[in-house]
Design an enzyme around this catalytic site. Structure first.
Site, PDB file in Angstrom:
ATOM      1  N   ASP A 169     -15.065  -1.561  -7.761  1.00 16.38           N
ATOM      2  CA  ASP A 169     -14.047  -0.982  -8.043  1.00 16.38           C
ATOM      3  C   ASP A 169     -13.471  -1.141  -9.502  1.00 16.38           C
ATOM      4  O   ASP A 169     -13.536  -2.552  -9.989  1.00 16.38           O
ATOM      5  CB  ASP A 169     -12.184  -1.823  -7.429  1.00 16.38           C
ATOM      6  CG  ASP A 169     -11.256  -1.135  -7.798  1.00 16.38           C
ATOM      7  OD1 ASP A 169     -11.258  -0.648  -8.718  1.00 16.38           O
ATOM      8  OD2 ASP A 169     -10.434  -1.871  -6.726  1.00 16.38           O
ATOM      9  N   HIS A 170     -13.097   0.566 -10.116  1.00 16.38           N
ATOM     10  CA  HIS A 170     -13.460  -0.235 -11.664  1.00 16.38           C
ATOM     11  C   HIS A 170     -12.446  -0.658 -12.824  1.00 16.38           C
ATOM     12  O   HIS A 170     -12.554  -0.898 -13.234  1.00 16.38           O
ATOM     13  CB  HIS A 170     -14.349   1.400 -12.324  1.00 16.38           C
ATOM     14  CG  HIS A 170     -15.517   1.502 -13.578  1.00 16.38           C
ATOM     15  ND1 HIS A 170     -14.750   0.022 -14.280  1.00 16.38           N
ATOM     16  CD2 HIS A 170     -15.798   2.256 -14.203  1.00 16.38           C
ATOM     17  CE1 HIS A 170     -15.818   0.169 -15.233  1.00 16.38           C
ATOM     18  NE2 HIS A 170     -16.318   1.435 -15.154  1.00 16.38           N
ATOM     19  N   ARG A 171     -11.030   0.087 -11.397  1.00 14.86           N
ATOM     20  CA  ARG A 171     -10.083  -0.831 -12.441  1.00 14.86           C
ATOM     21  C   ARG A 171     -10.055  -2.734 -12.499  1.00 14.86           C
ATOM     22  O   ARG A 171      -9.244  -3.184 -13.288  1.00 14.86           O
ATOM     23  CB  ARG A 171      -9.375  -1.159 -11.021  1.00 14.86           C
ATOM     24  CG  ARG A 171      -8.612   0.416 -10.879  1.00 14.86           C
ATOM     25  CD  ARG A 171      -7.702   0.252  -9.870  1.00 14.86           C
ATOM     26  NE  ARG A 171      -8.043  -0.552  -8.949  1.00 14.86           N
ATOM     27  CZ  ARG A 171      -7.010  -0.439  -7.986  1.00 14.86           C
ATOM     28  NH1 ARG A 171      -6.100   0.439  -7.676  1.00 14.86           N
ATOM     29  NH2 ARG A 171      -8.028  -0.436  -6.600  1.00 14.86           N
ATOM     30  N   ILE A 191     -13.473  -4.368 -12.172  1.00 12.57           N
ATOM     31  CA  ILE A 191     -15.422  -4.545 -12.569  1.00 12.57           C
ATOM     32  C   ILE A 191     -15.456  -3.811 -13.495  1.00 12.57           C
ATOM     33  O   ILE A 191     -15.724  -2.949 -13.322  1.00 12.57           O
ATOM     34  CB  ILE A 191     -16.050  -4.988 -11.357  1.00 12.57           C
ATOM     35  CG1 ILE A 191     -15.048  -6.120 -10.163  1.00 12.57           C
ATOM     36  CG2 ILE A 191     -17.114  -5.080 -11.732  1.00 12.57           C
ATOM     37  CD1 ILE A 191     -15.732  -5.938  -8.984  1.00 12.57           C
TER      38      ILE A 191
END
Length: 462
Positions: free
Chosen positions: A432-434, A436
């Site tokens: 999850d790029h939010r 990581i």
């Protein structure tokens, strides 16, 4: 005469499909005897009775859809209950039969849909407006925007983040009046509009979907008539397949996915694994790469705590978990199930191997409880036994990462002087790029790969 009433099946479980009726007319039913085998959208469970008596009538049959509060059996001389059974739910706890729900409020008439903005016309809403609930009662208002707002509603000026929110909760952004500068639509406008729609429809999510203001996850344009081109067969989705489709659609829509790829040299690990496999088999398990991966991931989660977390978008916070539970994806005839290994950091490889074996067997027999598929920190999906070189697994929301494992094989690797054959294991990490960033993700994946390559170092460092 009394009735056995289907109890609550667990949080979020509204109905189940009857797979098998386990009693017949004339049987003498005892307390805690299993009555039905049900497939819900999360698991297959057996529903036991908390009353005893002689079965005089069976009110359901295999293939029926049943809901909590529905009559299942008619009994003669029942004892041990109060006429409406409070049998065990999916988690094993006893619950009382739900009360009869009040009749729904009259539905508001469907409002005409405002013209859709050109750039929104090709986008499909991905979630239902039923995800939005109002903190306090509000007066029902028409779904259609006021005439004064129509001029800027049709052009729907909104930022990409606002449009994304609208898609996620199933709101047509072209219908939302904007309160920002120049009529610009804000996130608060989207949320308030969704609340008003819900209140105007009496909170009925199905009515909201019918009105065009809210749509169920994954619902798109109607399919063409395939029968025009040849023979077809239509089969209903099983409860597990239906829930999997909904869950993965939500995960894909809610999480900005990124996937990193790497390879681990497991030549030395394979020698150790084969050496100790007989010892694990004697204990009732199988020393697989999946079991080793679970232990590796558990150790990595302690080094990288942001991977053992969940994003609370509504609360604008991050939830960090102190426990280490690892989900293991299991391929079954009925669909993908993810049982969860508890406290992996506190167990040795023999214990984990035995537990994975037991959970996999329960998954394939459709005997997993809801509790056994909940509470994961991170998941692992191992497709190496089937094949493939890499893939992009979907994060198992509300987790923030998942490790994919593909088939290992020998490759020529340069050792500084010459090429030598080494057994390499392909790894895929979706996250999850939010929460990581890419740098943290590749550090995590490199840590995992190095742990596979040097199992002694993992033992040394814990």
């Amino acid at each position: 005469m009394s009735e056995f009433i289907l109890p609550n099946l667990g949080d979020g479980v509204a109905q189940g499909d009857v797979l098998k009726v386990l009693v017949k007319v004339g049987d003498t039913l005892t307390v805690d005897q299993s009555v039905l085998e049900l497939e819900t959208d999360k698991a297959t469970i057996e529903v036991p009775s908390d009353v005893a008596g002689k079965v005089t009538a069976i009110n359901v049959k295999a293939g029926d859809k049943v809901k909590p509060g529905q009559s299942v059996l008619t009994l003669e001389g029942a004892s041990g209950g109060n006429g409406a059974s409070g049998a065990k739910g999916a988690s094993g706890a006893k619950t009382e039969a739900p009360k009869q729900e009040a009749a729904p409020a009259p539905q508001a008439p469907e409002a005409p849909k405002a013209p859709q903005a050109p750039e929104e016309a090709t986008e499909r809403p991905r979630a239902s407006v039923t995800n939005i609930s109002s903190a306090r009662p509000q007066t029902a208002v028409p779904v259609t925007p006021p005439p004064a707002a129509v001029s800027h509603v049709t052009s729907a000026p909104a930022a990409p983040s606002v449009r994304r929110l609208a898609r996620e909760i199933g709101v047509d952004v072209s219908q939302v009046p904007g309160t920002g500068p120049g009529g610009r639509i804000t996130q608060d406008d989207i949320k308030e509009f969704a609340k008003r729609v819900m209140n105007s429809l009496g909170g009925n999510g199905q009515a909201a979907a019918a009105s065009g203001a809210g749509r169920a996850v994954g619902v798109g344009p109607a399919l063409p008539d395939f029968a025009k081109w040849g023979e077809i067969e239509r089969k209903p989705m099983t409860g597990i397949r239906r829930k999997t489709a909904e869950h993965l659609s939500h995960a894909w829509n809610a999480i900005p996915h990124v996937t990193q790829f790497d390879k681990a040299d497991i030549t030395a690990l394979e020698q150790v694994r084969k050496k100790y496999r007989p010892e694990v088999e004697k204990a009732g398990g199988n020393l697989t790469v999946t079991a080793i991966a679970a232990k590796v991931v558990a150790s990595a989660l302690k080094v990288f705590p942001q991977f053992n977390a969940s994003v609370d978008q509504a609360g604008e916070s991050i939830v960090y978990k102190k426990y280490v539970n690892v989900g293991i994806a299991v391929d079954t005839e009925n669909g993908l199930l993810v049982p969860v290994l508890r406290n992996v950091d506190q167990k040795n490889l023999i214990q984990l191997s035995v537990e994975i074996q037991q959970l996999a067997e329960k998954a394939k027999a459709r005997k997993l409880s809801l509790d056994e598929m909940s509470g994961g920190s991170m998941s692992i999906s191992n497709l190496g036994g089937i094949g493939g070189t890499a893939f992009t697994p979907i994060v198992n929301w509300p987790e923030v990462a998942i490790l994919g494992i593909s088939r290992g094989g020998f490759e020529p690797v340069w050792n500084g002087k010459e090429f030598e054959p080494r057994q390499m294991l392909p790894l895929s990490l979706s996250y999850d790029h939010r929460l990581i960033d890419g740098a943290d993700a590749i550090r995590f994946l490199r840590w995992v790969a190095e742990a596979f390559e040097n199992p002694f170092a993992l033992t040394l460092r814990g």
